[in-house]
Enzyme design. Structure first.
Site, PDB file in Angstrom:
ATOM      1  N   ARG A  25       1.358  -1.356  -0.267  1.00  0.00           N
ATOM      2  CA  ARG A  25      -0.073   0.008  -0.423  1.00  0.00           C
ATOM      3  C   ARG A  25       0.869   1.379  -0.162  1.00  0.00           C
ATOM      4  O   ARG A  25       0.033   2.702  -0.082  1.00  0.00           O
ATOM      5  CB  ARG A  25      -1.068  -0.007   1.465  1.00  0.00           C
ATOM      6  CG  ARG A  25      -2.537  -0.906   0.816  1.00  0.00           C
ATOM      7  CD  ARG A  25      -3.170  -0.864   2.110  1.00  0.00           C
ATOM      8  NE  ARG A  25      -4.505  -1.576   1.926  1.00  0.00           N
ATOM      9  CZ  ARG A  25      -4.863  -2.227   2.396  1.00  0.00           C
ATOM     10  NH1 ARG A  25      -4.728  -2.136   4.458  1.00  0.00           N
ATOM     11  NH2 ARG A  25      -6.193  -2.524   2.678  1.00  0.00           N
ATOM     12  N   LYS A  57     -15.214 -15.582   5.833  1.00  0.00           N
ATOM     13  CA  LYS A  57     -16.457 -15.661   6.941  1.00  0.00           C
ATOM     14  C   LYS A  57     -17.333 -14.928   5.075  1.00  0.00           C
ATOM     15  O   LYS A  57     -17.281 -13.928   4.647  1.00  0.00           O
ATOM     16  CB  LYS A  57     -16.874 -14.101   7.969  1.00  0.00           C
ATOM     17  CG  LYS A  57     -15.780 -14.231   8.512  1.00  0.00           C
ATOM     18  CD  LYS A  57     -16.359 -12.715   9.165  1.00  0.00           C
ATOM     19  CE  LYS A  57     -15.814 -13.200  11.295  1.00  0.00           C
ATOM     20  NZ  LYS A  57     -16.613 -11.911  11.707  1.00  0.00           N
ATOM     21  N   GLY A  98      -7.405  -6.986   0.896  1.00  0.00           N
ATOM     22  CA  GLY A  98      -6.527  -7.242   1.624  1.00  0.00           C
ATOM     23  C   GLY A  98      -4.852  -8.652   1.721  1.00  0.00           C
ATOM     24  O   GLY A  98      -4.354  -8.933   1.167  1.00  0.00           O
ATOM     25  N   GLY A 108     -12.709  -4.462   0.583  1.00  0.00           N
ATOM     26  CA  GLY A 108     -13.766  -3.694   1.459  1.00  0.00           C
ATOM     27  C   GLY A 108     -14.763  -2.640  -0.071  1.00  0.00           C
ATOM     28  O   GLY A 108     -15.573  -2.944   0.304  1.00  0.00           O
TER      29      GLY A 108
HETATM   30  P1  ADP Z   1      -9.630 -10.619   2.057  1.00  0.00           P
HETATM   31  O1  ADP Z   1      -8.728  -9.708   2.818  1.00  0.00           O
HETATM   32  O2  ADP Z   1      -8.645 -10.863   0.830  1.00  0.00           O
HETATM   33  O3  ADP Z   1     -10.569 -10.114   0.849  1.00  0.00           O
HETATM   34  P2  ADP Z   1     -10.789 -12.291   4.042  1.00  0.00           P
HETATM   35  O4  ADP Z   1     -10.075 -11.327   4.828  1.00  0.00           O
HETATM   36  O5  ADP Z   1     -12.075 -12.635   3.390  1.00  0.00           O
HETATM   37  O6  ADP Z   1      -9.862 -11.948   2.363  1.00  0.00           O
HETATM   38  O7  ADP Z   1      -9.463 -13.733   4.796  1.00  0.00           O
HETATM   39  C1  ADP Z   1      -8.725 -13.757   4.860  1.00  0.00           C
HETATM   40  C2  ADP Z   1      -8.523 -14.971   5.197  1.00  0.00           C
HETATM   41  O8  ADP Z   1      -9.386 -16.525   5.354  1.00  0.00           O
HETATM   42  C3  ADP Z   1      -7.138 -15.722   5.621  1.00  0.00           C
HETATM   43  O9  ADP Z   1      -6.354 -14.937   6.821  1.00  0.00           O
HETATM   44  C4  ADP Z   1      -7.214 -16.549   5.471  1.00  0.00           C
HETATM   45  O10 ADP Z   1      -6.431 -17.553   6.301  1.00  0.00           O
HETATM   46  C5  ADP Z   1      -8.882 -17.169   5.744  1.00  0.00           C
HETATM   47  N1  ADP Z   1      -9.173 -18.510   5.307  1.00  0.00           N
HETATM   48  C6  ADP Z   1      -8.996 -18.796   4.187  1.00  0.00           C
HETATM   49  N2  ADP Z   1      -9.172 -20.173   4.096  1.00  0.00           N
HETATM   50  C7  ADP Z   1      -9.565 -20.940   6.031  1.00  0.00           C
HETATM   51  C8  ADP Z   1      -9.928 -22.031   5.864  1.00  0.00           C
HETATM   52  N3  ADP Z   1     -10.717 -23.048   5.314  1.00  0.00           N
HETATM   53  N4  ADP Z   1     -10.291 -22.441   7.833  1.00  0.00           N
HETATM   54  C9  ADP Z   1     -10.237 -20.818   7.811  1.00  0.00           C
HETATM   55  N5  ADP Z   1      -9.888 -19.603   7.276  1.00  0.00           N
HETATM   56  C10 ADP Z   1      -8.890 -19.652   6.641  1.00  0.00           C
HETATM   57 MG    MG Z   2      -8.554  -9.423   4.911  1.00  0.00          MG
END
Ligand code: ADP
Ligand code: MG
Length: 398
Positions: free
Chosen positions: A37, A202, A355, A379
């Site tokens: 960033r 989530k 992120g 977001g």
């Molecule tokens: P982004 O920041 O790219 O939008 P998120 O914040 O939604 O992504 O999700 C990222 C997190 O999801 C990571 O820290 C990763 O470890 C977690 N994650 C991915 N797959 C799993 C899983 N099967 N079980 C638990 N956590 C997971």
């Molecule tokens: Mg994230």
């Protein structure tokens, strides 16, 4: 919407320009573990300093609770930014207080000051417009024009993002402009097949975007932690995998909706089922409909990696948000790598948002130029794709 180019054409030599940047980097103590960033914010800053502006940057780091907290100081960011710019960045000791004012006063043409973490001031994120406005007044007094370049925060109605733009002549910075152009390309008539890959922890974070994407995409691939709520909704055992019980009904609705609309919704067919959430947890490859009750899925399996790669191979447009597994643990990073590699290998217009997804691309050593665009705002990009208005962009339009 006026842009940085318009401002440069007007001339900025000797003028104080307030820039809202997104410098919210991950820290390990005082060490920046991913400076993506900071790098992304360089072009706008360099263009301004190169034209003789006195640049005052406002930014946040982490989630302080509206008061100074040393661990969220922007000091490491000021150092890194100075290294990358090749000239020291003066860090104020406060947000809009005496130190901020004297730091800004001391700037010579072409110099850069960074205000301390804007979220040390509770008014930044206040829901009360008058409170935010009072902070915005003080920010506005530090400069004569405002450049909005923190794409990661444009979905927030905050003092340094929204209210300050109401008080100063305002311009979209290079980063905000580039991000908005890319996202418009995704929402207005994307080349088809248009494939979206969603993962991450989530489902509840991404309900809105899933609902909206179901009306737009040809294919939706779902991996990561959120896939287990989908598998459960199909009636499968998911063991100790991440599960959002309260979202099951909504997710069942998505499955039905996809079918009705002819959207191909692709779920994992196998997973790496681990004995626990740890980097060295034992694991085995199991079918997605046969996860043992005492195991948790931490990554998509080899068959799923191939399946997802095949579903991406003929895509003309791809948006990817959310890692396919716990990529932070080497043993469970293969699924995320496989999806990233499929995008690098393909010739689609490919956009990575989020992120953690962007960090994963860099951490896994994939070439950043293998993607058409890596968004700095998770977001914000999701809300844009949800069809929501971004207050920090709308305010620049009038
Ligand atoms: P982004 O920041 O790219 O939008 P998120 O914040 O939604 O992504 O999700 C990222 C997190 O999801 C990571 O820290 C990763 O470890 C977690 N994650 C991915 N797959 C799993 C899983 N099967 N079980 C638990 N956590 C997971
Ligand atoms: Mg994230």
């Amino acid at each position: 919407m006026k842009t940085l180019a318009d401002l440069l054409a007007e001339g900025v030599a000797g003028r104080r320009v307030l820039v809202r940047a997104d410098l919210n980097v991950p820290l390990d103590g005082e060490t920046i573990t991913d400076d993506g960033r900071v790098r992304a914010s360089l072009p706008t800053i360099r263009q301004l300093t190169g034209a003789g502006a006195r640049v005052v940057i406002a930014a946040h780091l982490g989630r302080p609770k509206g008061a100074p907290e040393p661990k969220y100081s922007l000091a490491p960011v000021a150092r890194r930014l100075g290294e990358l710019l090749g000239t020291p960045v003066k860090l104020a000791a406060d947000v809009v207080g005496a130190s901020a004012r004297s730091t800004v006063d001391s700037l010579a043409d072409g110099e850069v000051a960074l205000l301390e973490n804007i979220r040390f001031d509770a008014r930044e994120t206040s829901k009360d417009e008058a409170e935010r406005g009072a902070l915005a007044d003080e920010l506005a007094a530090l400069a004569t024009v405002f450049v909005s370049d923190g794409f990661g925060v444009v979905h927030r109605k905050q003092a340094s993002v929204y209210d300050v733009a109401k008080r100063l002549p305002h311009y979209a910075g290079g980063l905000v402009l580039a991000e908005v152009e890319v996202l418009r390309k995704l929402t207005e008539d994307p080349a088809r097949p248009y494939v979206v890959v969603l993962g991450g922890a989530k489902v509840s974070d991404k309900l809105g975007v899933i609902a909206n994407l179901l009306t737009k995409v040809d294919r939706l691939l779902i991996g990561g932690g959120m896939a287990y709520t989908f598998l459960k909704a199909q009636g499968h055992e998911v063991g100790n995998s991440l599960l959002q019980e309260d979202q099951l009904e909504q997710v069942s609705g998505f499955l039905a909706e996809a079918e009705k609309r002819g959207v191909e919704l692709v779920l994992p067919v196998d997973v790496l089922a681990a004995t626990g959430f740890a980097p060295d947890a034992e694991f085995e490859v199991v079918k997605a409909d046969a996860i043992p009750a005492d195991r948790e899925g931490l990554d998509i399996g080899p068959e799923t990696r191939e399946l997802f790669a095949a579903k991406l191979a003929d895509a003309a447009t791809v948006f990817w948000n959310g890692p396919m597994g716990v990529f932070e643990f080497e043993a469970f990073s293969g699924g995320t790598r496989a999806v990233a590699q499929a995008l690098v290998d393909g010739d689609s217009f490919s956009v990575v948002g989020g992120g953690d997804s962007a960090a994963a691309v860099r951490q896994l050593g994939l070439p950043e130029d293998g993607f058409s665009h890596i968004s700095t705002g998770g977001g914000a990009s999701l809300e844009f794709l949800e069809g929501k208005e971004l207050p920090g962009v709308t305010v620049l339009e009038d």
